[in-house]
Design an enzyme around this catalytic site. Structure first.
Site, PDB file in Angstrom:
ATOM      1  N   PRO A 267       0.855  -1.192   0.000  1.00  0.00           N
ATOM      2  CA  PRO A 267       0.000   0.000   0.000  1.00  0.00           C
ATOM      3  C   PRO A 267       0.885   1.235   0.000  1.00  0.00           C
ATOM      4  CG  PRO A 267       0.077  -0.972   2.207  1.00  0.00           C
ATOM      5  CD  PRO A 267       0.845  -1.889   1.301  1.00  0.00           C
TER       6      PRO A 267
ATOM      7  N   SER B 246       0.269   5.387  -0.039  1.00  0.00           N
ATOM      8  CA  SER B 246      -0.688   6.480  -0.053  1.00  0.00           C
ATOM      9  C   SER B 246      -0.369   7.458  -1.179  1.00  0.00           C
ATOM     10  CB  SER B 246      -0.618   7.191   1.303  1.00  0.00           C
ATOM     11  OG  SER B 246      -1.694   8.027   1.457  1.00  0.00           O
TER      12      SER B 246
ATOM     13  N   GLN C 271      -6.803  -0.959   3.886  1.00  0.00           N
ATOM     14  CA  GLN C 271      -5.959  -0.677   5.046  1.00  0.00           C
ATOM     15  C   GLN C 271      -6.494   0.514   5.838  1.00  0.00           C
ATOM     16  OE1 GLN C 271      -2.035   1.370   5.161  1.00  0.00           O
ATOM     17  NE2 GLN C 271      -1.249  -0.644   5.729  1.00  0.00           N
TER      18      GLN C 271
ATOM     19  N   CYS D 159       3.378   3.234   9.378  1.00  0.00           N
ATOM     20  CA  CYS D 159       3.634   4.514   8.714  1.00  0.00           C
ATOM     21  C   CYS D 159       4.494   5.414   9.603  1.00  0.00           C
ATOM     22  CB  CYS D 159       2.314   5.219   8.380  1.00  0.00           C
ATOM     23  SG  CYS D 159       2.616   6.770   7.514  1.00  0.00           S
TER      24      CYS D 159
ATOM     25  N   GLY E  33       7.042  -2.317  -2.903  1.00  0.00           N
ATOM     26  CA  GLY E  33       6.472  -0.986  -2.988  1.00  0.00           C
ATOM     27  C   GLY E  33       7.095  -0.132  -4.072  1.00  0.00           C
ATOM     28  N   ARG E  34       8.112   0.665  -3.688  1.00  0.00           N
ATOM     29  CA  ARG E  34       8.622   1.721  -4.564  1.00  0.00           C
ATOM     30  C   ARG E  34       9.183   1.247  -5.891  1.00  0.00           C
ATOM     31  NH1 ARG E  34      12.476   3.879  -0.171  1.00  0.00           N
ATOM     32  NH2 ARG E  34      12.355   1.641   0.231  1.00  0.00           N
TER      33      ARG E  34
HETATM   34  C1  LIG Z   1       4.880   7.259  -0.942  1.00  0.00           C
HETATM   35  C2  LIG Z   1       4.669   6.118   0.011  1.00  0.00           C
HETATM   36  C3  LIG Z   1       3.433   5.941   0.586  1.00  0.00           C
HETATM   37  C4  LIG Z   1       3.234   4.888   1.492  1.00  0.00           C
HETATM   38  N1  LIG Z   1       1.982   4.691   2.028  1.00  0.00           N
HETATM   39  C5  LIG Z   1       1.762   3.633   2.844  1.00  0.00           C
HETATM   40  C6  LIG Z   1       0.454   3.336   3.319  1.00  0.00           C
HETATM   41  O1  LIG Z   1      -0.537   3.990   2.987  1.00  0.00           O
HETATM   42  N2  LIG Z   1       0.313   2.269   4.162  1.00  0.00           N
HETATM   43  C7  LIG Z   1       1.393   1.498   4.538  1.00  0.00           C
HETATM   44  O2  LIG Z   1       1.227   0.555   5.313  1.00  0.00           O
HETATM   45  N3  LIG Z   1       2.625   1.734   4.073  1.00  0.00           N
HETATM   46  C8  LIG Z   1       2.834   2.766   3.234  1.00  0.00           C
HETATM   47  N4  LIG Z   1       4.077   2.958   2.702  1.00  0.00           N
HETATM   48  C9  LIG Z   1       5.155   1.996   3.010  1.00  0.00           C
HETATM   49  C10 LIG Z   1       5.193   0.889   1.949  1.00  0.00           C
HETATM   50  O3  LIG Z   1       4.029   0.101   1.981  1.00  0.00           O
HETATM   51  C11 LIG Z   1       6.424  -0.018   2.162  1.00  0.00           C
HETATM   52  O4  LIG Z   1       6.339  -0.582   3.438  1.00  0.00           O
HETATM   53  C12 LIG Z   1       7.734   0.736   2.044  1.00  0.00           C
HETATM   54  O5  LIG Z   1       7.739   1.586   0.907  1.00  0.00           O
HETATM   55  C13 LIG Z   1       8.933  -0.229   1.943  1.00  0.00           C
HETATM   56  O6  LIG Z   1       8.801  -1.075   0.830  1.00  0.00           O
HETATM   57  P1  LIG Z   1       9.626  -0.803  -0.533  1.00  0.00           P
HETATM   58  O7  LIG Z   1      11.075  -0.685  -0.168  1.00  0.00           O
HETATM   59  O8  LIG Z   1       9.336  -1.989  -1.392  1.00  0.00           O
HETATM   60  O9  LIG Z   1       9.116   0.498  -1.092  1.00  0.00           O
HETATM   61  C14 LIG Z   1       4.299   4.005   1.820  1.00  0.00           C
HETATM   62  C15 LIG Z   1       5.544   4.202   1.219  1.00  0.00           C
HETATM   63  C16 LIG Z   1       5.737   5.234   0.323  1.00  0.00           C
HETATM   64  C17 LIG Z   1       7.088   5.399  -0.321  1.00  0.00           C
END
Ligand SMILES: Cc1cc2nc3c(=O)[nH]c(=O)nc-3n(C[C@H](O)[C@H](O)[C@H](O)COP(=O)(O)O)c2cc1C
Length: 342
Positions: free
Chosen positions: A26, A28, A79, A109, A233-234
């Site tokens: 997820p 946001s 979520q 978060c 995610g990213r």
């Molecule tokens: C822009 C952005 C928004 C995010 N929004 C949420 C969110 O709404 N809920 C959540 O649990 N994690 C949120 N995260 C965290 C991601 O779900 C994830 O845990 C985090 O980016 C690490 O994973 P990655 O390295 O694959 O990006 C967000 C991350 C980013 C960068």
């Protein structure tokens, strides 16, 4: 690699069957309905809504409906974020009423505006309070409840295993762990081995998350954490197909829908842009689509001039943007949609 093939197998989450073990995280402002639909179409095992503030949802505030609405996917996972048990319970009931198959609770978060309200990862500083929210949500709905967390608040308080164990005892069906502490925000490298301590603490499925973007990394995080699934995610910026392509490679098949030709890429980006305009309306859609367009350009057309990039990202004319995207990605092509406006 055994871990890689594991990713292609289904997973049971509290009775809900998930088709494979590579999930879209997820995010946001990013993983809205058009994005989730694309990730699902490419083969992501599970997609999750952006977080919804339970207090806002319970009060019926504008915008929440878009975040929780059912987009027709086989598994609808919503979520919730918040710090008041009564709002979390009400938010869960509302989401379940919209057809949510799984409710996830955000305890990860790091953003100050969320932790400042003692929600998100701030809940990891007070496990008794965190548990009261979990119990309220589990008690409010009959669908499975999951929790997404970090390793802890900081290095001196790595309490994810304890939170996960208590969450399991309270009836939670799966936990996701981002291998960083709250105080790390997104700095440094996610600690995949630390997630293993959570896996050892519970018998429900554990999802490992943080810095995964390739099949090799997905296999390694699984190996180092012993987790049951991976969340990405990213790495999806400018490529909504990443989770699906990892799952497909794991299963030895090709991921559906990845745009492999310049024309297909141009059409893909234009159709994503168009879906965002129609979901949010012109004014908000243009604003929200810009970050995606920027990521598509960064990833697939990194050499275009700053001036051209700026023209695309600041234009208020969708037809002009679509035509320019086509020139950038597939020189001379016409956009398949928005054609009449171009
Ligand atoms: C822009 C952005 C928004 C995010 N929004 C949420 C969110 O709404 N809920 C959540 O649990 N994690 C949120 N995260 C965290 C991601 O779900 C994830 O845990 C985090 O980016 C690490 O994973 P990655 O390295 O694959 O990006 C967000 C991350 C980013 C960068």
């Amino acid at each position: 690699m055994a871990e890689l093939t594991t990713l292609a197998s289904p997973l049971d989450v509290g009775g809900v069957k998930i088709r494979n073990r590579v999930f879209l995280a997820p995010m946001s402002g990013i993983t809205d309905e058009p994005f989730r639909q694309r990730a699902h179409a490419h083969g992501a095992g599970l997609v999750v809504s952006e977080m919804v503030a339970s207090g806002e949802l319970a009060k019926g505030r504008a915008g929440c409906d878009l975040r929780i609405r059912h987009s027709g996917l086989p598994v609808h996972m919503v979520q919730l974020a918040g710090r008041e048990a009564v709002h979390m319970a009400e938010g869960a009931r509302i989401a379940a009423g919209e057809g949510a198959d799984i409710i996830d609770i955000n305890m990860g978060c790091p953003a100050k505006k969320v932790t400042g309200g003692y929600a998100g990862s701030a809940l990891m500083r007070d496990l008794d309070h965190a548990l009261s929210l979990i119990e309220a949500v589990v008690g409010a709905v009959s669908v499975p409840v999951t929790v997404k967390m970090r390793l802890g608040w900081d290095e001196s308080a790595l309490n994810a295993p304890m939170l996960a164990r208590r969450a399991e005892q309270a009836g939670v069906s799966m936990v996701t762990v981002h291998g960083r502490t709250r105080c790390q925000f997104y700095q440094g490298k996610a600690d995949w081995r630390a997630i293993a301590r959570v896996k050892q603490a519970v018998s429900i499925p554990v999802v490992a998350n943080g810095d995964v973007g390739s099949p090799e990394e997905a296999a390694t995080i699984l190996e180092q954490s012993g987790a049951d699934a991976v969340m990405v995610g990213r790495a999806h910026y400018g490529a909504p197909w990443i989770a699906g392509s990892i799952a497909s490679i794991a299963g030895g098949v090709s991921a559906p829908g990845i745009p492999h030709t310049p024309q297909a890429l141009a059409d893909y980006v234009v159709s994503h842009y168009e879906d965002m305009l129609s979901l949010y309306g012109m004014e908000s859609g243009l604003r929200q689509a810009r970050k995606h367009l920027g990521w598509y350009l960064d990833r697939h057309a990194p050499d275009i001039s700053a001036e051209r990039r700026k023209r695309i990202l600041t234009s208020f004319e969708p037809g002009e943007v679509a035509a320019e995207l086509c020139r950038v990605f597939a020189d001379g092509a016409q956009p398949t949609s928005l054609r009449s406006a171009a």
